[in-house]
Design a protein around this motif. Structure first.
Motif, short mmCIF file in Angstrom:
data_model
loop_
_atom_site.label_atom_id
_atom_site.label_comp_id
_atom_site.label_asym_id
_atom_site.label_seq_id
_atom_site.Cartn_x
_atom_site.Cartn_y
_atom_site.Cartn_z
N SER A 82 -34.90 100.96 -4.38
CA SER A 82 -33.67 100.25 -4.03
C SER A 82 -33.66 99.79 -2.58
N GLN A 85 -30.16 102.34 1.42
CA GLN A 85 -30.70 103.53 2.08
C GLN A 85 -29.71 104.69 2.09
N THR A 87 -27.55 107.81 1.33
CA THR A 87 -27.79 109.01 0.54
C THR A 87 -26.94 109.02 -0.72
N TYR A 89 -26.05 106.69 -2.74
CA TYR A 89 -26.68 105.96 -3.85
C TYR A 89 -27.76 106.82 -4.51
N ALA A 90 -28.58 107.45 -3.70
CA ALA A 90 -29.66 108.28 -4.23
C ALA A 90 -29.11 109.47 -5.02
N ILE A 94 -29.84 110.15 -9.02
CA ILE A 94 -30.45 111.39 -9.53
C ILE A 94 -29.52 112.07 -10.54
N TYR A 101 -36.14 108.58 -6.00
CA TYR A 101 -35.43 107.49 -5.31
C TYR A 101 -36.21 107.12 -4.07
N THR A 103 -36.70 103.79 -1.07
CA THR A 103 -36.19 102.51 -0.57
C THR A 103 -37.33 101.49 -0.52
N ILE A 125 -37.52 112.90 -3.88
CA ILE A 125 -36.29 112.61 -3.16
C ILE A 125 -36.44 113.09 -1.71
N SER A 126 -35.59 112.56 -0.86
CA SER A 126 -35.63 112.95 0.55
C SER A 126 -34.97 114.32 0.73
N VAL A 129 -31.16 113.99 0.50
CA VAL A 129 -30.63 113.91 -0.87
C VAL A 129 -30.66 115.28 -1.53
#
Length: 214
Positions: A82, A85, A87, A89-90, A94, A101, A103, A125-126, A129
């Protein structure tokens, strides 16, 4: 061999992704889609392992599309790629059923790594997130107001913050103007806001404005 479907409404993005995948051993693009309806058709007609999915496409898109794909193919792994950026949205992706996820600004090597990881059954994921997901699972935690918005309300919120009119949002989401106006009224009430200026300030304060607002 990890079989992929690439879904993005921009042909140049799909071509770029296919070139990255072509240079990675063990990855193969089975098909591509330019809108949500094509994604659903491919999910129903083709066999593949990972769907690399853009969140913002014509027709069905975003969290609604993720949920629909998972209802059709529960075991299919979805990697969201996506431009957003934020969080939030991510986290929503999920929770809707995505396995990862990423970017669009990420390096090609990271994309390959993400595909391989979700295909193997893992999550990509980060740390931010992961923290938000953990906090959301804890009992008694107080959530910020925007986390009470439905996925559709959140999408309308994001578009309004970017300065998109109710009429244009209705066209993009394939909804009536009346429906979008109702979503707008509901989200403003949930957030305790009264006008566009307050909406924008809220988005900036909570890191939800992205690159749409200078």
């Amino acid at each position: 061999m990890i079989r992929l479907v690439i879904a993005d409404d921009h042909a140049i993005v799909r071509e770029g992704l296919k070139r990255i995948v072509a240079e990675a051993p063990g990855l193969q693009v089975e098909a591509e889609a330019a809108d949500g309806n094509e994604v659903i058709r491919l999910v129903r007609e083709r066999e593949f392992d990972v769907l690399v999915l853009d969140l913002s496409m014509p027709g069905r898109s975003g969290m609604e599309l993720i949920k629909l794909v998972k209802s059709e193919r529960p075991r299919l792994r979805i990697l969201v790629l996506s431009m957003h950026q934020e969080t939030q949205y991510a986290v929503r992706a999920i929770k809707s059923g995505a396995s990862g996820y990423l970017t669009k600004e990420s390096a090609p090597a990271q994309l390959v790594q993400a595909i391989q990881k979700v295909a193997a059954g893992g999550a990509f994921i980060s740390a931010e997130v992961a923290e938000q997901l953990a906090l959301g699972a804890m009992p008694g935690g107080e959530k910020p107001p925007h986390e009470t918005l439905s996925d559709r309300e959140f999408e309308v919120f994001r578009q309004l913050v970017a300065g998109v009119s109710v009429t244009d949002i209705a066209g993009q989401l394939k909804l009536s103007v009346k429906t979008v106006s109702t979503h707008k009224a509901n989200l403003m009430q949930k957030l305790g806001l009264h006008n566009q200026s307050e909406l924008v300030r809220y988005a900036i304060r909570h890191g939800l404005a992205g690159d749409d607002i200078a």
